[in-house]
Write a protein that holds these residues in place. Sequence first.
Motif, mmCIF file in Angstrom:
data_model
loop_
_atom_site.group_PDB
_atom_site.id
_atom_site.type_symbol
_atom_site.label_atom_id
_atom_site.label_comp_id
_atom_site.label_asym_id
_atom_site.label_seq_id
_atom_site.Cartn_x
_atom_site.Cartn_y
_atom_site.Cartn_z
ATOM 1 N N LYS A 64 0.823 -1.209 0.000
ATOM 2 C CA LYS A 64 0.000 0.000 0.000
ATOM 3 C C LYS A 64 0.856 1.257 0.000
ATOM 4 O O LYS A 64 0.557 2.233 -0.705
ATOM 5 C CB LYS A 64 -0.941 -0.006 1.205
ATOM 6 C CG LYS A 64 -2.113 -0.962 1.071
ATOM 7 C CD LYS A 64 -3.040 -0.853 2.281
ATOM 8 C CE LYS A 64 -4.273 -1.728 2.117
ATOM 9 N NZ LYS A 64 -5.186 -1.625 3.295
ATOM 10 N N ALA A 65 1.935 1.247 0.784
ATOM 11 C CA ALA A 65 2.822 2.414 0.853
ATOM 12 C C ALA A 65 3.495 2.671 -0.488
ATOM 13 O O ALA A 65 3.597 3.830 -0.937
ATOM 14 C CB ALA A 65 3.867 2.205 1.953
ATOM 15 N N ILE A 66 3.932 1.613 -1.163
ATOM 16 C CA ILE A 66 4.593 1.771 -2.466
ATOM 17 C C ILE A 66 3.598 2.274 -3.511
ATOM 18 O O ILE A 66 3.919 3.154 -4.328
ATOM 19 C CB ILE A 66 5.215 0.424 -2.916
ATOM 20 C CG1 ILE A 66 6.324 0.013 -1.945
ATOM 21 C CG2 ILE A 66 5.772 0.543 -4.336
ATOM 22 C CD1 ILE A 66 6.826 -1.412 -2.159
ATOM 23 N N LEU A 67 2.387 1.735 -3.497
ATOM 24 C CA LEU A 67 1.368 2.165 -4.466
ATOM 25 C C LEU A 67 1.020 3.642 -4.287
ATOM 26 O O LEU A 67 0.838 4.365 -5.271
ATOM 27 C CB LEU A 67 0.111 1.292 -4.315
ATOM 28 C CG LEU A 67 0.241 -0.170 -4.758
ATOM 29 C CD1 LEU A 67 -1.002 -0.959 -4.375
ATOM 30 C CD2 LEU A 67 0.482 -0.251 -6.264
ATOM 31 N N LEU A 68 0.930 4.094 -3.027
ATOM 32 C CA LEU A 68 0.625 5.508 -2.770
ATOM 33 C C LEU A 68 1.733 6.421 -3.279
ATOM 34 O O LEU A 68 1.482 7.579 -3.640
ATOM 35 C CB LEU A 68 0.397 5.737 -1.272
ATOM 36 C CG LEU A 68 -0.931 5.203 -0.702
ATOM 37 C CD1 LEU A 68 -0.946 5.321 0.813
ATOM 38 C CD2 LEU A 68 -2.116 5.960 -1.297
#
Length: 446
Positions: free
Chosen positions: A255-259
């Motif tokens: 999720k952090a990478i996608l954001l």
Amino acid sequence: MEIVIKLSQFLLSLSLLIILHELGHFIPAKLFKTRVEKFYLFFDVKYSLFKKKIGETEYGIGWLPLGGYVKISGMIDESMDKEQMALPPQPWEFRSKPAWQRLIIMLGGVTVNFILAFIIYIGMAYAYGDSYIANSDLKDGLNIESQAMIKAGFKTGDKIISIDGEPLEKIDNDLNIKLVMAKKVLINRNGIQKEINMPIDFADQRKEEGVPPASMRIPFYINDIPAESVNKNLKAHDVLIALNGQEAKYMDQAKAILLNNKNKTITATIIRDQKQLETQVNVSKDGKLGVQVGALDEKLLAKLGYYKVTDKKYSFLESIPAGLEKGKDKLFGYGKQLKMIFNPETKAYKQVGGFHAIYNVFPDTWSWEVFWSITAILSIMLGVMNLLPIPALDGGHVMFLLFEIVSGKKPSDKFLENAQMVGFVLLISLLLFANGNDIYKAIVGK
């Protein structure tokens, strides 16, 4: 159908607990040749749904499902039968019996509650065993989404070493209960130990949160691909392990990478049919892949190397100490919860619920394992609550009987009648408060 299943479990559990609790009073009363006038499941205010007199006792089912009772002759109880108490004592009456016999009769209900809970835990240990993840096998720590936990100083990836000085040996359903009641938590963060002092009102801080204090870190597992998804090269049951060249072993990492890659096309490394492959994925403007994520079962998690799940089975003899230990932990744990509720500083009293809260504990699908687990803890709760030294509860009667045994002086009937009335008013107030909390939460949606 879900409502019917929940209601059926709720009423079955409640009925079982009430009948066995009252049986705990009934049996010693009969053994000591004390007359029992009524034995009721639920309260028969004005009328009964069913009643039948057998011998000197009327057995029945009332219409008000707020509990049950046995009416013992010559006892000052919720019936407040002053006419009977005004007559001379009779040999078969409760008040004519020695104090030690009256004490056993009054302790019978809670004794049965505690015995029932321990029997259930022993039976569950034998029937279902124990399934957990050893804390030592939790290599990458826990997932922390709770804002109250983050505010207290926790981060995703923290490994809990001990709670209030007690080493954490396994990750199971009791972890979050322990965290809510904790005063100090020792963690390991990137190889460095740190002690976190929990806020005294932690339970109140969490009242609006829909996530647990801590949970297992889970992989980004794709459960389904919606028809409108732009990432048709992804398939159901794919597991993401890297994004844009960065490790994405867990959901929180992904999720952090996608954001950080909104509106971009990046490379995704996935596991599909036990094979590792790479593919291009499109990240939306809000940092999502447009897929439905789901949870993996424990066996597949173990197969993928995420966690080692320990399944422990017990023989009948082994299940006895295992069940007793579980019952002891639950009993002391509930005692700590009660202490928190009665401490105004914790504000835990705001979370107290009534019958609706108990009803909501039951799942909307039938599971005997879950049913017996809930019934066991409710039995402990009923036993502990009834032991509180409040007139009108068993604990109130026990308190006065112990005074009589120690001092040799029996409180007057008038004093006991007044105490019973005060206790009854207090109980009604507590009942209104607990169920009022349910109504308030339903109205405000919290």
